[in-house]
Scaffold this active site. Sequence first.
Site, mmCIF file in Angstrom:
data_model
loop_
_atom_site.group_PDB
_atom_site.id
_atom_site.type_symbol
_atom_site.label_atom_id
_atom_site.label_comp_id
_atom_site.label_asym_id
_atom_site.label_seq_id
_atom_site.Cartn_x
_atom_site.Cartn_y
_atom_site.Cartn_z
ATOM 1 N N ASN A 218 11.887 6.161 -18.542
ATOM 2 C CA ASN A 218 13.065 5.386 -18.107
ATOM 3 C C ASN A 218 12.717 3.902 -18.189
ATOM 4 O O ASN A 218 11.546 3.541 -18.362
ATOM 5 C CB ASN A 218 13.470 5.797 -16.684
ATOM 6 C CG ASN A 218 12.364 5.500 -15.692
ATOM 7 O OD1 ASN A 218 12.042 4.354 -15.431
ATOM 8 N ND2 ASN A 218 11.755 6.546 -15.150
ATOM 9 N N LYS A 297 3.171 16.378 -34.207
ATOM 10 C CA LYS A 297 4.519 15.824 -34.251
ATOM 11 C C LYS A 297 5.521 16.942 -34.554
ATOM 12 O O LYS A 297 5.299 17.741 -35.474
ATOM 13 C CB LYS A 297 4.576 14.744 -35.332
ATOM 14 C CG LYS A 297 5.898 14.022 -35.367
ATOM 15 C CD LYS A 297 5.924 12.981 -36.470
ATOM 16 C CE LYS A 297 7.321 12.420 -36.587
ATOM 17 N NZ LYS A 297 7.519 11.717 -37.835
ATOM 18 N N PRO A 315 6.301 17.003 -8.974
ATOM 19 C CA PRO A 315 6.246 16.849 -7.515
ATOM 20 C C PRO A 315 6.986 15.591 -7.084
ATOM 21 O O PRO A 315 7.015 14.600 -7.818
ATOM 22 C CB PRO A 315 4.742 16.716 -7.213
ATOM 23 C CG PRO A 315 4.091 16.429 -8.512
ATOM 24 C CD PRO A 315 4.993 16.893 -9.614
ATOM 25 N N ILE A 317 6.747 12.580 -4.963
ATOM 26 C CA ILE A 317 5.621 11.896 -4.307
ATOM 27 C C ILE A 317 6.036 11.402 -2.923
ATOM 28 O O ILE A 317 5.331 11.628 -1.929
ATOM 29 C CB ILE A 317 5.130 10.715 -5.182
ATOM 30 C CG1 ILE A 317 4.823 11.212 -6.598
ATOM 31 C CG2 ILE A 317 3.899 10.051 -4.566
ATOM 32 C CD1 ILE A 317 4.525 10.105 -7.605
ATOM 33 N N LYS A 352 19.617 10.244 1.054
ATOM 34 C CA LYS A 352 18.299 10.355 0.409
ATOM 35 C C LYS A 352 17.179 10.091 1.409
ATOM 36 O O LYS A 352 16.141 10.743 1.394
ATOM 37 C CB LYS A 352 18.211 9.391 -0.778
ATOM 38 C CG LYS A 352 17.116 9.765 -1.756
ATOM 39 C CD LYS A 352 17.230 9.018 -3.073
ATOM 40 C CE LYS A 352 18.124 9.742 -4.052
ATOM 41 N NZ LYS A 352 18.138 9.119 -5.373
HETATM 42 N N1 CTP Z 1 10.286 9.580 -5.941
HETATM 43 C C1 CTP Z 1 9.005 10.061 -5.920
HETATM 44 N N2 CTP Z 1 8.686 11.127 -6.706
HETATM 45 C C2 CTP Z 1 9.590 11.707 -7.491
HETATM 46 C C3 CTP Z 1 10.906 11.213 -7.534
HETATM 47 C C4 CTP Z 1 11.227 10.137 -6.754
HETATM 48 O O1 CTP Z 1 8.171 9.514 -5.193
HETATM 49 N N3 CTP Z 1 9.250 12.759 -8.243
HETATM 50 C C5 CTP Z 1 10.644 8.475 -5.055
HETATM 51 C C6 CTP Z 1 10.988 7.175 -5.759
HETATM 52 O O2 CTP Z 1 9.834 6.374 -5.918
HETATM 53 C C7 CTP Z 1 11.984 6.552 -4.795
HETATM 54 C C8 CTP Z 1 12.681 7.762 -4.190
HETATM 55 O O3 CTP Z 1 11.804 8.861 -4.359
HETATM 56 O O4 CTP Z 1 11.355 5.879 -3.731
HETATM 57 C C9 CTP Z 1 14.025 8.106 -4.783
HETATM 58 O O5 CTP Z 1 13.967 8.160 -6.176
HETATM 59 P P1 CTP Z 1 15.291 8.438 -7.015
HETATM 60 O O6 CTP Z 1 14.925 8.525 -8.463
HETATM 61 O O7 CTP Z 1 16.375 7.490 -6.612
HETATM 62 O O8 CTP Z 1 15.751 9.833 -6.451
HETATM 63 P P2 CTP Z 1 15.386 11.277 -6.871
HETATM 64 O O9 CTP Z 1 14.511 11.895 -5.856
HETATM 65 O O10 CTP Z 1 14.851 11.273 -8.247
HETATM 66 O O11 CTP Z 1 16.792 12.011 -6.771
HETATM 67 P P3 CTP Z 1 18.060 11.925 -7.793
HETATM 68 O O12 CTP Z 1 17.496 11.586 -9.139
HETATM 69 O O13 CTP Z 1 18.664 13.264 -7.730
HETATM 70 O O14 CTP Z 1 18.935 10.850 -7.243
#
Ligand code: CTP
Length: 411
Positions: A218, A297, A315, A317, A352
């Site tokens: 991303n 590839k 996971p 985090i 969230k």
């Molecule tokens: N985060 C994390 N580990 C992941 C996914 C997210 O630690 N595998 C943390 C991000 O660093 C952030 C928070 O969780 O602090 C929310 O991340 P976000 O991408 O907004 O949410 P998601 O958990 O991915 O949920 P969704 O994509 O369904 O909104």
Amino acid sequence: MSLDCLFSRSRHFAGKRLHLGICGSVACYRLTDVLRALRLMDVHVSVTLTAGARQFVTPLLFEALGAMPVYGEMFAPGEDPFAHLEPGQHAQAMLVAPASADALSRLAQGAASDMLSAQALAFEGPLLLAPAMNPRMWRHPATQANVATLRERGARLILPDCGRAACGDEGQGRLAPVEELFWHALRALSPQDMAGRRVLVTLGPTREPWDGVRYWSNPSSGQMGGALALAAWLRGAEVTAVCGPGCPALPSEIRRTEVLTARDMFAAAAEVWPDMHLGCFTAAVADFSPEPYGPDKFKKEGAQDGFSVRFLTNPDILATLSARRLPGQKTLGFAAETAPDMEALMALARAKRARKDADLLAGNRVNGEGSGFGSPTNSMAVTDRNGHEEIWPQQAKSDVAWELLSWLLRL
Ligand code: CTP
């Protein structure tokens, strides 16, 4: 130095004053970048040029860039008779850069025979020294003894870099990068209200490989996390940054671990988490990884009508480490959302925060103007575990970082 490096947009330092002592060294022109960056933040900068420095640069150069006053000789006609005391009365920090071997020797002896040494002797605030000289002069026991004396008295050293000196000799002696000087100057002007705290920050994107040449990721730039890591360090914390690819430069005193995948980021963060007081989880972690195709590839023959890739869940985090919190540990999470307005963003952030059990959660609209991936600013919807909520208008990520840390400390 890019004047747009981390924290250069912060309004937090406006009105503070730094006194800059510049000695005779080829590197002294590089201080113009530090001066310009500080002036853009409305930091008041005064300068003293030693006789050696005046051989390389003129007072006019620094005056034209906004330094005021610019001091030179001690008994110059028309000079304020108490000019040697003035920075000690009005500046909050002093930086000597480049600090020559001669300047270090005078400062260690407590000499007051020239303007810079007298001003340093009459200065009781934080003193920063960024030496630059020939590597043999730097290695000399006399220089090292002076440095040890100055350190014992509380001076902070910004150590010289290794490389090729202007004279052609190789070794340690080059002036530290100007970003380091800039960040150390800001640190000396910051409250040390996070001293003794250990802070973990995850930042940037993760990169999930699929075949030998492709990956899933991303556009996160790591700026928000970089701003948090830097703000915590400026305020005296010991910071560990677990960085995905492409994250911004950070002060060398920040412990930096580079990772690629979400699983690697999880492992690196989980390993250090038990020793931390605060965890700031800003990384845009890939929630899913493509099931690996393999090291080769993937070729398009046979896939003209498209093909499917299975994704495996990574996971979480923030959620996992929040669940493992020890007494006193606190977590800050982010929510990158596409939301029609700030109220809708707050509702998503609230949900969230509860779902991941973070102490504090800051939502930002990745589809909002002046907010989200790569932008130097963010507007935020912030919510904490006590139900306290605030909507913040667009501001520099550095200022957002500062406010979020203050909130976390209050919780
Ligand atoms: N985060 C994390 N580990 C992941 C996914 C997210 O630690 N595998 C943390 C991000 O660093 C952030 C928070 O969780 O602090 C929310 O991340 P976000 O991408 O907004 O949410 P998601 O958990 O991915 O949920 P969704 O994509 O369904 O909104």
